[in-house]
Structure formats: C-alpha cells, structure tokens
Design an enzyme around this catalytic site. Structure first.
Site, mmCIF file in Angstrom:
data_model
loop_
_atom_site.group_PDB
_atom_site.id
_atom_site.type_symbol
_atom_site.label_atom_id
_atom_site.label_comp_id
_atom_site.label_asym_id
_atom_site.label_seq_id
_atom_site.Cartn_x
_atom_site.Cartn_y
_atom_site.Cartn_z
ATOM 1 N N PHE A 1 33.428 12.697 -52.187
ATOM 2 C CA PHE A 1 33.772 11.833 -53.336
ATOM 3 C C PHE A 1 34.974 10.939 -53.054
ATOM 4 C CE2 PHE A 1 32.143 15.253 -56.589
ATOM 5 C CZ PHE A 1 30.834 14.998 -56.202
ATOM 6 N N LYS B 1 22.631 16.119 -62.639
ATOM 7 C CA LYS B 1 21.994 16.036 -61.304
ATOM 8 C C LYS B 1 22.126 17.387 -60.619
ATOM 9 C CE LYS B 1 21.955 13.253 -57.079
ATOM 10 N NZ LYS B 1 22.416 11.989 -56.484
ATOM 11 N N SER C 1 26.939 18.218 -55.610
ATOM 12 C CA SER C 1 27.324 17.814 -54.256
ATOM 13 C C SER C 1 27.922 19.004 -53.529
ATOM 14 C CB SER C 1 28.347 16.679 -54.311
ATOM 15 O OG SER C 1 27.713 15.503 -54.719
ATOM 16 N N ASN D 1 30.067 19.009 -51.172
ATOM 17 C CA ASN D 1 31.279 18.689 -50.425
ATOM 18 C C ASN D 1 32.579 18.776 -51.224
ATOM 19 O OD1 ASN D 1 29.669 18.095 -48.111
ATOM 20 N ND2 ASN D 1 29.084 16.190 -49.143
ATOM 21 N N THR D 2 32.506 19.254 -52.450
ATOM 22 C CA THR D 2 33.719 19.540 -53.220
ATOM 23 C C THR D 2 33.701 21.041 -53.482
ATOM 24 O OG1 THR D 2 33.790 17.357 -54.259
ATOM 25 C CG2 THR D 2 34.937 19.132 -55.406
ATOM 26 N N ASN E 1 19.978 16.357 -55.441
ATOM 27 C CA ASN E 1 21.064 15.950 -54.557
ATOM 28 C C ASN E 1 20.729 16.363 -53.119
ATOM 29 O OD1 ASN E 1 23.748 15.199 -53.681
ATOM 30 N ND2 ASN E 1 24.413 15.559 -55.792
ATOM 31 N N ASN F 1 25.999 14.294 -44.675
ATOM 32 C CA ASN F 1 27.298 13.726 -45.047
ATOM 33 C C ASN F 1 28.171 14.767 -45.730
ATOM 34 O OD1 ASN F 1 28.144 12.994 -48.064
ATOM 35 N ND2 ASN F 1 25.895 13.067 -47.968
HETATM 36 C C1 LIG Z 1 26.216 9.279 -47.508
HETATM 37 C C2 LIG Z 1 25.749 9.838 -48.812
HETATM 38 C C3 LIG Z 1 26.631 9.935 -49.885
HETATM 39 C C4 LIG Z 1 26.203 10.454 -51.104
HETATM 40 N N1 LIG Z 1 27.077 10.514 -52.151
HETATM 41 C C5 LIG Z 1 26.655 10.983 -53.353
HETATM 42 C C6 LIG Z 1 27.525 10.996 -54.469
HETATM 43 O O1 LIG Z 1 28.679 10.553 -54.388
HETATM 44 N N2 LIG Z 1 27.044 11.504 -55.633
HETATM 45 C C7 LIG Z 1 25.776 11.971 -55.772
HETATM 46 O O2 LIG Z 1 25.396 12.404 -56.863
HETATM 47 N N3 LIG Z 1 24.918 11.950 -54.730
HETATM 48 C C8 LIG Z 1 25.328 11.460 -53.537
HETATM 49 N N4 LIG Z 1 24.459 11.436 -52.485
HETATM 50 C C9 LIG Z 1 23.092 11.989 -52.665
HETATM 51 C C10 LIG Z 1 22.077 10.904 -53.008
HETATM 52 O O3 LIG Z 1 22.386 10.279 -54.222
HETATM 53 C C11 LIG Z 1 20.645 11.518 -53.104
HETATM 54 O O4 LIG Z 1 20.592 12.405 -54.194
HETATM 55 C C12 LIG Z 1 20.274 12.261 -51.834
HETATM 56 O O5 LIG Z 1 20.748 11.591 -50.688
HETATM 57 C C13 LIG Z 1 18.745 12.442 -51.705
HETATM 58 O O6 LIG Z 1 18.087 11.201 -51.635
HETATM 59 P P1 LIG Z 1 17.644 10.510 -50.229
HETATM 60 O O7 LIG Z 1 16.913 11.562 -49.448
HETATM 61 O O8 LIG Z 1 16.810 9.351 -50.636
HETATM 62 O O9 LIG Z 1 18.891 10.088 -49.542
HETATM 63 C C14 LIG Z 1 24.864 10.903 -51.254
HETATM 64 C C15 LIG Z 1 23.979 10.796 -50.181
HETATM 65 C C16 LIG Z 1 24.396 10.261 -48.973
HETATM 66 C C17 LIG Z 1 23.409 10.158 -47.841
#
Ligand SMILES: Cc1cc2nc3c(=O)[nH]c(=O)nc-3n(C[C@H](O)[C@H](O)[C@H](O)COP(=O)(O)O)c2cc1C
Length: 358
Positions: free
Chosen positions: A129, A233, A193, A195-196, A262, A125
């Site tokens: 934000f 994080k 993240s 993406n910023t 993350n 993704n």
């Molecule tokens: C579509 C999507 C959007 C996410 N948005 C955020 C976010 O806004 N802030 C954040 O700290 N992590 C974000 N994450 C990361 C998740 O919180 C998590 O740390 C990461 O996906 C690893 O866990 P997982 O393998 O169980 O998905 C996002 C993940 C996904 C898939």
C-alpha cells in the site's frame, strides 16, 4: 493483419525489447507515465476513448446505481493515487478502481517488491500500500470531477495504514471513508491484501462486522444526499466456510457487493521453484489464480444469488475468461495482470470479444 492484432504485436515487441528489461516496478512507472502524458495532450484522451472504449450498447451494465459503458474495469493497485484515471478510462476500461489508499500516506515496502513470471503470465507483488494518503486522493478526484470532459466511473479502494495497530483499524478505515465519500462512485473495503501484517485477519466475521458497519455509517454521515455503494474485497485463500460467512455478513449488513478476488499467497502454477524462493513473500496474480478466483466467485453466487453485485477479478485474460465469470454470476469484471502483459489495446479486445457473443 487487422488493426487489433497489429497493435497487440507492437505492444509485445515493445515489451520484449524494452519493458521486460526494466525492473517490473520501473516498467509500470514508465508505462503509467506515458498513459498520463497521452491523456494530457488536448483531445487525445477523447480520441483514444472513441477508438478503444466500449461502444456496443449490449456491453452496458447498470449496477450499483451506476451506468457502466462496459463490464471490464481496471482492478485496484495500478493507480493507487488516482493520478491517471482519465488516461486509463481512455484505454477502454469501463471503470477504474483507484487505491488502495490509507488514511495516512506511507511509502510501502522496500524495493524490489514487484516480480514478473512471464512464462506463466503471473506477477508476485508485496507493494504494501504505497500511497499518498486518502486526503491527497480526494483532492485529485475532486479536481477531476470539477474539470471539463468525460468523467469515468471511479471506485475507491481503502485499506489500513501499516503503522496503525489492530485496535485502531476501524478508526483508520473510517477516516479514509469519510474523506473519499464525496468523490467515490463506490467504496471498497480491502481486507485481503497479503502485504500488510494482520490485514487479512480482519476477514473473520467477528472483526469484519464492526468494521463494515462503521464504514457504512461513516459513508452515510459524510454523504447524506447520495448513498455511496459499499463493497468488500476478499482473498482467494479463504476457506469455503469463511467465504459463506462473509457472503452472509454482506447480506446481513446490506452491503452492495463483493469483489472476488485479491492476490493469493499460494504459488501453485509457478514452475520455477528457485525463482519463487528468490522472490520471497507477496501476493500472486494472473493466470495461475484463475481457477481459484472462479471457484470463489461461483461459491459466492451460490450463496447470495443476485442479491449482491459480484465483481470478478483474478486471472481474467481472454474474452472466454470474461464470459466464464459473467456466467458464474459476476456483474462486473476487473483485471490488472493481463493488462501488464497484453498492453493498452487489451481492454478493447475483451470488450469486443464479449460484444460478439452477446
Ligand atoms: C502490483 C499489484 C498491486 C496491487 N495492489 C492492490 C491494491 O493496492 N489493492 C487491492 O485491493 N488489490 C491490489 N492488487 C490486486 C488486484 O487488484 C487484483 O485483485 C489481483 O491482481 C487479481 O487480478 P489479476 O489476476 O487480473 O491481476 C494488486 C495487484 C498487483 C499485481
């Protein structure tokens, strides 16, 4: 066929017939809408929570000054604006982390910005934000607190507004922290993240120290009666020395914990290189992230022992994964991607699996 397996099969069938055919973000919106609609039906959230919520007392976790009914929570990003906390908790999560929110509302990156890799049970993704801003989130959480019924544990994850440059980063995080202090059970500073632009540079200790110190001070000023727990994080892409440096800094500043991890900018584990190229930039989550997320957690624990609350995230899919993270030093767990692929009964399956081994 036991109920749980049956429910999992039903979800897989819905996924195969319907959700898979929708673009990933549209499927997310549809699923999240259903969860919110269900939660609005009088009595239904209560009933769902009775069935799906963690019930075994052995699952309870006391951490961050809070009593968690179970260790598995929903990771940040699913409910960026705190719009569906009641429904998500009713599906059995022990806590819900909302956000990332930023001080200013922003639309995020152009679509498409979320992509599935179902073979590998991964997502990529680059949402960027997209959120309605910290003030709108605060209003929503305040209403939730004032309302009747069960109030789940809600963490708030804050990030930097894209339009704000590096010079204004601290002030931007501080503005969000002040707003959410009253309504957050804990606050997470997200500097990880991908993406910023420039965000992950804030993980260097020289930049992270003043940022975290300022957020800590803002929380203390805004919430003088209750000390709001503060966590950071981190990305799985940090080098090992950088992980140690963040761990030392967290101890030095008296932070309450670290969330590891993350999403990653790596594409290791994704086999279809043409699809990877077609998708482009973004953070990868899900099963391929598991080994690195586990290694980062282990390293943090080796460095900090039990002096910090470590929340494990990244590729947790099974009760065994959950157990591995707890054994590696995590106190709490979070997931996002497995919930997408496995469906609404998945949190219960993990909690039940953990309860059996406890
Ligand atoms: C579509 C999507 C959007 C996410 N948005 C955020 C976010 O806004 N802030 C954040 O700290 N992590 C974000 N994450 C990361 C998740 O919180 C998590 O740390 C990461 O996906 C690893 O866990 P997982 O393998 O169980 O998905 C996002 C993940 C996904 C898939």
């Amino acid at each position: 066929m036991n109920d749980d397996l049956g429910a999992a099969r039903v979800y897989r069938a819905i996924y195969a017939v319907l959700l898979r055919r929708l673009p990933a973000e549209a499927a997310h919106r549809a699923g999240f809408w259903l969860i919110r609609v269900a939660a609005a039906v009088p009595g239904l959230a209560w009933a769902l929570r009775r069935v799906l919520g963690p019930r075994d007392p052995a699952l309870r976790v006391r951490a961050l000054g809070l009593d968690f009914p179970g260790p598995l929570g929903l990771a940040a990003g699913f409910d960026k604006d705190g719009a569906g906390v009641t429904g998500l908790a009713a599906l059995g999560f022990g806590f819900v982390e909302v956000g990332t929110v930023t001080a200013q509302a922003q639309p995020g990156n152009p679509k498409p910005r979320m992509f599935r890799f179902p073979q590998e049970r991964a997502l990529v993704n680059r949402m960027g934000f997209n959120n309605h801003g910290a003030a709108a989130l605060t209003d929503r959480l305040r209403a939730l607190r004032a309302g009747p019924g069960y109030r789940p544990i809600v963490g708030v994850n804050i990030g930097k507004t894209k339009a704000v440059g590096e010079d204004g980063a601290v002030a931007d995080y501080v503005a969000s922290a002040r707003l959410v202090a009253d309504v957050a059970d804990y606050v997470v500073v997200n500097v990880s993240s991908p993406n910023t632009p420039g965000l992950r540079d804030l993980q260097s200790v020289g930049k992270l120290r003043p940022l975290l110190a300022a957020v800590r001070e803002a929380l203390d000023q805004a919430s003088p009666r209750r000390r709001v727990p503060l966590l950071v994080k981190i990305a799985p892409d940090l080098t090992d020395p950088d992980i140690d440096a963040v761990a030392d800094l967290a101890l030095d500043l008296g932070l309450d914990g670290i969330i590891a991890t993350n999403t990653t900018i790596s594409r290791e584990g994704l086999r279809d290189s043409a699809a990877v190229t077609a998708v482009g930039s973004g953070g990868m989550s899900g099963a391929p992230l598991r080994p690195r997320a586990l290694a980062v957690l282990g390293r943090l624990h080796a460095r900090t022992g039990d002096r910090l609350v470590l929340i494990a995230a990244g590729g947790i899919e099974t009760a065994d994964d959950a157990r591995d993270r707890l054994a590696a030093g995590a106190t709490l767990l979070q997931a996002y991607t497995a919930f997408i692929y496995e469906g609404p009964c998945w949190p219960r399956r993990i909690h039940d699996g953990l309860a059996k081994s406890s």
